[in-house]
Design a protein around this motif. Structure first.
Motif, PDB file in Angstrom:
ATOM      1  N   GLU A   1       1.012  -1.288   0.052  1.00  0.00           N
ATOM      2  CA  GLU A   1      -0.009   0.104  -0.029  1.00  0.00           C
ATOM      3  C   GLU A   1       0.720   1.359  -0.155  1.00  0.00           C
ATOM      4  O   GLU A   1       0.670   2.253  -0.670  1.00  0.00           O
ATOM      5  CB  GLU A   1      -1.004   0.150   1.161  1.00  0.00           C
ATOM      6  CG  GLU A   1      -1.797   1.103   1.262  1.00  0.00           C
ATOM      7  CD  GLU A   1      -2.557   1.378  -0.012  1.00  0.00           C
ATOM      8  OE1 GLU A   1      -2.944   2.609  -0.157  1.00  0.00           O
ATOM      9  OE2 GLU A   1      -3.176   0.457  -0.669  1.00  0.00           O
ATOM     10  N   GLY A   2       1.954   1.252   0.939  1.00  0.00           N
ATOM     11  CA  GLY A   2       2.582   2.518   0.671  1.00  0.00           C
ATOM     12  C   GLY A   2       3.403   2.675  -0.485  1.00  0.00           C
ATOM     13  O   GLY A   2       3.674   3.688  -0.872  1.00  0.00           O
ATOM     14  N   VAL A   3       3.849   1.576  -1.109  1.00  0.00           N
ATOM     15  CA  VAL A   3       4.592   1.598  -2.389  1.00  0.00           C
ATOM     16  C   VAL A   3       3.644   2.099  -3.226  1.00  0.00           C
ATOM     17  O   VAL A   3       3.949   2.979  -4.336  1.00  0.00           O
ATOM     18  CB  VAL A   3       5.221   0.147  -2.670  1.00  0.00           C
ATOM     19  CG1 VAL A   3       5.602   0.509  -4.334  1.00  0.00           C
ATOM     20  CG2 VAL A   3       6.251  -0.150  -1.937  1.00  0.00           C
ATOM     21  N   ARG A   4       2.424   1.554  -3.688  1.00  0.00           N
ATOM     22  CA  ARG A   4       1.462   2.011  -4.361  1.00  0.00           C
ATOM     23  C   ARG A   4       1.137   3.261  -4.387  1.00  0.00           C
ATOM     24  O   ARG A   4       1.123   4.228  -5.486  1.00  0.00           O
ATOM     25  CB  ARG A   4       0.261   1.234  -4.289  1.00  0.00           C
ATOM     26  CG  ARG A   4       0.248  -0.152  -4.848  1.00  0.00           C
ATOM     27  CD  ARG A   4      -1.094  -0.940  -4.691  1.00  0.00           C
ATOM     28  NE  ARG A   4      -1.153  -2.283  -5.290  1.00  0.00           N
ATOM     29  CZ  ARG A   4      -2.008  -3.223  -4.712  1.00  0.00           C
ATOM     30  NH1 ARG A   4      -2.730  -3.073  -3.884  1.00  0.00           N
ATOM     31  NH2 ARG A   4      -1.881  -4.286  -5.559  1.00  0.00           N
ATOM     32  N   GLN A   5       1.205   3.961  -3.249  1.00  0.00           N
ATOM     33  CA  GLN A   5       0.638   5.410  -2.951  1.00  0.00           C
ATOM     34  C   GLN A   5       1.797   6.166  -3.547  1.00  0.00           C
ATOM     35  O   GLN A   5       1.482   7.345  -3.989  1.00  0.00           O
ATOM     36  CB  GLN A   5       0.291   5.765  -1.483  1.00  0.00           C
ATOM     37  CG  GLN A   5      -0.069   7.048  -1.292  1.00  0.00           C
ATOM     38  CD  GLN A   5      -0.486   7.376   0.195  1.00  0.00           C
ATOM     39  OE1 GLN A   5      -0.902   6.490   0.737  1.00  0.00           O
ATOM     40  NE2 GLN A   5      -0.240   8.579   0.690  1.00  0.00           N
ATOM     41  N   GLN A   6       3.152   5.920  -2.998  1.00  0.00           N
ATOM     42  CA  GLN A   6       4.350   6.613  -3.545  1.00  0.00           C
ATOM     43  C   GLN A   6       4.460   6.784  -4.924  1.00  0.00           C
ATOM     44  O   GLN A   6       4.895   7.659  -5.359  1.00  0.00           O
ATOM     45  CB  GLN A   6       5.405   6.176  -2.810  1.00  0.00           C
ATOM     46  CG  GLN A   6       6.658   6.990  -2.906  1.00  0.00           C
ATOM     47  CD  GLN A   6       6.515   8.561  -2.590  1.00  0.00           C
ATOM     48  OE1 GLN A   6       6.147   8.706  -1.367  1.00  0.00           O
ATOM     49  NE2 GLN A   6       6.756   9.411  -3.553  1.00  0.00           N
ATOM     50  N   VAL A   7       4.357   5.489  -5.627  1.00  0.00           N
ATOM     51  CA  VAL A   7       4.763   5.543  -7.076  1.00  0.00           C
ATOM     52  C   VAL A   7       3.549   6.250  -7.724  1.00  0.00           C
ATOM     53  O   VAL A   7       4.186   6.878  -8.811  1.00  0.00           O
ATOM     54  CB  VAL A   7       4.410   3.822  -7.616  1.00  0.00           C
ATOM     55  CG1 VAL A   7       4.234   3.942  -8.974  1.00  0.00           C
ATOM     56  CG2 VAL A   7       5.683   2.943  -7.083  1.00  0.00           C
ATOM     57  N   GLY A   8       2.439   6.312  -7.379  1.00  0.00           N
ATOM     58  CA  GLY A   8       1.361   7.437  -7.989  1.00  0.00           C
ATOM     59  C   GLY A   8       1.987   8.885  -7.789  1.00  0.00           C
ATOM     60  O   GLY A   8       1.455   9.749  -8.228  1.00  0.00           O
ATOM     61  N   GLU A   9       2.715   9.256  -6.794  1.00  0.00           N
ATOM     62  CA  GLU A   9       3.239  10.602  -6.603  1.00  0.00           C
ATOM     63  C   GLU A   9       4.512  11.032  -6.897  1.00  0.00           C
ATOM     64  O   GLU A   9       4.611  11.941  -7.461  1.00  0.00           O
ATOM     65  CB  GLU A   9       3.227  10.782  -4.819  1.00  0.00           C
ATOM     66  CG  GLU A   9       1.679  10.644  -4.128  1.00  0.00           C
ATOM     67  CD  GLU A   9       1.723  10.639  -2.844  1.00  0.00           C
ATOM     68  OE1 GLU A   9       2.655  10.702  -2.158  1.00  0.00           O
ATOM     69  OE2 GLU A   9       0.512  10.737  -2.233  1.00  0.00           O
ATOM     70  N   SER A  10       5.426  10.175  -6.807  1.00  0.00           N
ATOM     71  CA  SER A  10       6.653  10.449  -7.151  1.00  0.00           C
ATOM     72  C   SER A  10       7.624   9.243  -7.283  1.00  0.00           C
ATOM     73  O   SER A  10       7.748   8.573  -6.057  1.00  0.00           O
ATOM     74  CB  SER A  10       7.568  11.639  -6.555  1.00  0.00           C
ATOM     75  OG  SER A  10       8.134  11.470  -5.487  1.00  0.00           O
TER      76      SER A  10
ATOM     77  N   GLY B   1      18.093   6.291  -0.367  1.00  0.00           N
ATOM     78  CA  GLY B   1      16.810   6.630   0.298  1.00  0.00           C
ATOM     79  C   GLY B   1      15.658   7.225  -0.665  1.00  0.00           C
ATOM     80  O   GLY B   1      14.695   8.184  -0.716  1.00  0.00           O
ATOM     81  N   ASN B   2      15.477   6.559  -1.811  1.00  0.00           N
ATOM     82  CA  ASN B   2      14.505   6.422  -2.827  1.00  0.00           C
ATOM     83  C   ASN B   2      13.237   6.592  -2.363  1.00  0.00           C
ATOM     84  O   ASN B   2      12.970   5.875  -1.239  1.00  0.00           O
ATOM     85  CB  ASN B   2      14.685   5.471  -3.981  1.00  0.00           C
ATOM     86  CG  ASN B   2      13.441   5.593  -4.793  1.00  0.00           C
ATOM     87  OD1 ASN B   2      12.679   4.954  -4.458  1.00  0.00           O
ATOM     88  ND2 ASN B   2      13.582   6.175  -6.102  1.00  0.00           N
ATOM     89  N   PRO B   3      12.394   7.532  -2.734  1.00  0.00           N
ATOM     90  CA  PRO B   3      10.937   7.690  -2.126  1.00  0.00           C
ATOM     91  C   PRO B   3      10.292   6.421  -2.010  1.00  0.00           C
ATOM     92  O   PRO B   3       9.516   6.118  -1.111  1.00  0.00           O
ATOM     93  CB  PRO B   3      10.389   8.934  -2.834  1.00  0.00           C
ATOM     94  CG  PRO B   3      11.289   8.866  -4.045  1.00  0.00           C
ATOM     95  CD  PRO B   3      12.605   8.627  -3.851  1.00  0.00           C
ATOM     96  N   VAL B   4      10.134   5.695  -3.148  1.00  0.00           N
ATOM     97  CA  VAL B   4       9.591   4.351  -2.967  1.00  0.00           C
ATOM     98  C   VAL B   4       9.925   3.327  -1.945  1.00  0.00           C
ATOM     99  O   VAL B   4       9.211   2.791  -1.280  1.00  0.00           O
ATOM    100  CB  VAL B   4       9.557   3.727  -4.426  1.00  0.00           C
ATOM    101  CG1 VAL B   4       8.795   2.572  -4.638  1.00  0.00           C
ATOM    102  CG2 VAL B   4       8.821   4.854  -5.598  1.00  0.00           C
ATOM    103  N   ALA B   5      11.318   3.305  -2.071  1.00  0.00           N
ATOM    104  CA  ALA B   5      11.872   2.624  -0.868  1.00  0.00           C
ATOM    105  C   ALA B   5      11.499   2.688   0.387  1.00  0.00           C
ATOM    106  O   ALA B   5      11.303   2.123   1.487  1.00  0.00           O
ATOM    107  CB  ALA B   5      13.496   2.278  -1.154  1.00  0.00           C
ATOM    108  N   CYS B   6      11.619   4.101   0.510  1.00  0.00           N
ATOM    109  CA  CYS B   6      11.446   4.855   1.786  1.00  0.00           C
ATOM    110  C   CYS B   6       9.788   4.481   2.193  1.00  0.00           C
ATOM    111  O   CYS B   6       9.717   4.247   3.492  1.00  0.00           O
ATOM    112  CB  CYS B   6      11.669   6.111   1.977  1.00  0.00           C
ATOM    113  SG  CYS B   6      13.183   6.698   2.118  1.00  0.00           S
TER     114      CYS B   6
END
Length: 446
Positions: free
Chosen positions: A83-92, A322-327
């Motif tokens: 869920e965290g990854v899906r949301q972040q991928v949609g943002e940046s 510290g890529n945002p998706v990995a974070c």
């Protein structure tokens, strides 16, 4: 027992031979496109995974006792991670923290300060892999102390980059033909209770290491001592009580940075948040990766604020660190560990595995030692009546497990250790079934 959130049936099932036809097709494509130096433990190709099961492209379902080498501790495709990854991928997906920073990086560093050992002021820097974290920990220690020498121990594994190969003890397959290696790296004995002189205490093993370091280098020349609190590739070696604390105390008395490499042992794997916690050791710097982000590439150095701040601006970093998706994945993984008490679950797993392995040891003379903590357990395989390593039987037992649909891994300086690293969300039933297969594989008739 932790509930498993996955759509994959949680049972072992073999519907084709291993490898199946689709995996064999992919193997042919691989041979033409992938470098031969990249090895694989099993010749099956994965379609999906979850809970304690890995499903291949032919529909075979395998019991996972490896977790991608201690990475998917929360399970593959864990709901909070997804869920965290899906949301972040949609943002940046990327901006580079060194160019335009973002909140997720800060969030992860705050969580690391909270869960790592010690209550002192801490800061972190994020990277991509365990080896990269180790390299940067050494950089920080050298810069902060103004010294150059770094001490590692026997049986250590710290990575595959040039500096981390120098820190790593085992030549094949990690170092052979890849030198020359980084300089000012020195090796001293560690605590290996199964192979140390009978009766040697942790404090005595520490004094042996300290004496070797003093004689070879001199304490005032050493920037850092780096050690895995429980050694991974070297054989899941748990040092004798008192070894780590005595070594850390000597470092403190001599202005040496004590680095705990918790890449494999961290994030609830051993039944505590970090293996250092078992010995009440508070490292100056901690390196992490693997279990930190539920399968996405992320690593960190976390340590005393004054050490982390010693390096000049721009001295630490990297394009993808510290890529945002990995974070986002890391925040989901850590939330899962907290919400489901996966440290407690690891202790339950230790009881199940430990009881079964010691039961086997009582009747199988090839099992020389049973050791580990939490869901980081191992058996050292020897020739009966001796402590002579039996790498041949170890490899054969792992192969038999693979043939029966159980992912089992080997390790050890001598290639004679079977290691068990199940996901912390595996069910008791799957775990016991996997142990049944392992027991049969180790039996004389196996």
């Amino acid at each position: 027992m932790t509930a498993v959130s996955t759509e994959i049936p949680q049972r072992r099932e073999l519907v084709t031979e291993l490898p199946g036809p689709r995996s064999r097709e992919l193997a042919e494509r691989r041979s033409a496109a992938v470098a031969a130096g990249v090895g694989s433990v099993m010749p099956v190709y994965v379609a999906r995974a979850g809970g304690g099961i890995v499903e291949d492209v032919d529909g075979n379902r395998l019991i996972d006792l490896g977790s991608g080498i201690a990475v998917t501790s929360v399970g593959s495709a864990a709901p909070r991670v997804v869920e965290g990854v899906r949301q972040q991928v949609g943002e940046s997906t990327h901006t580079c923290f060194m160019v335009t920073p973002y909140e997720g990086y800060v969030d992860v560093c705050e969580k690391l300060a909270e869960v790592t050992p010690g209550d002192h002021a801490k800061k972190s820097a994020l990277f991509n892999s365990g080896a990269e974290a180790v390299e940067n920990a050494v950089k920080i220690a050298r810069y902060a102390t103004g010294r150059q020498a770094v001490v590692a121990v026997d049986h250590a594994y710290h990575g595959r980059t040039n500096l981390t190969m120098a820190l790593t003890a085992k030549a094949m397959p990690y170092k052979k033909g890849f030198g020359p290696f980084a300089s000012d790296v020195y090796r001293v004995p560690t605590s290996y209770p199964f192979r140390d002189p009978e009766g040697m205490t942790g404090e005595q093993a520490a004094q042996r290491a300290i004496l070797a370091a003093d004689k070879a280098i001199g304490a005032d020349q050493i920037a850092a001592v780096i050690i895995e609190p429980i050694q991974g590739e070297g054989g899941f070696i748990v040092p004798a009580p008192g070894f780590l604390s005595a070594l850390a105390a000597w470092c403190k008395d001599n202005g040496i940075v004590f680095i705990a490499d918790e890449v494999q042992s961290g994030f609830c794997r051993t039944g505590a948040w970090f293996a250092s916690d078992h010995e009440d050791v508070v490292p100056d710097l901690v390196t992490t990766a693997k279990g930190i982000a539920g399968g996405l590439p992320l690593a960190a150095v976390t340590g005393r604020a004054e050490l982390m701040d010693a390096v000049h601006g721009g001295g630490l970093g990297g394009t993808y660190g510290g890529n945002p998706v990995a974070c986002a994945a890391a925040l989901g993984a850590i939330e899962t560990m907290e919400a489901e008490d996966l440290a407690g679950r690891a202790r339950e797993i230790e009881t199940i595995i430990g009881d079964r392995l010691r039961e086997l040891q009582a009747t199988n003379p090839a099992i020389g030692d049973v050791r580990g903590r939490g869901a980081m357990m191992a058996v050292e395989v020897v020739k009966p009546g001796t402590k002579e390593p039996d790498a041949e039987l170890t490899a054969a037992a792992a192969k038999r497990c693979h043939e029966q649909g159980v992912i089992a891994l080997t390790c050890g300086t001598y290639g004679n250790v079977l290691r068990l690293l199940p996901p912390l969300v595996i069910s008791d039933d799957l775990l016991r079934e996997g142990l049944d297969v392992l027991a049969d594989a180790l039996s004389p008739k196996g």
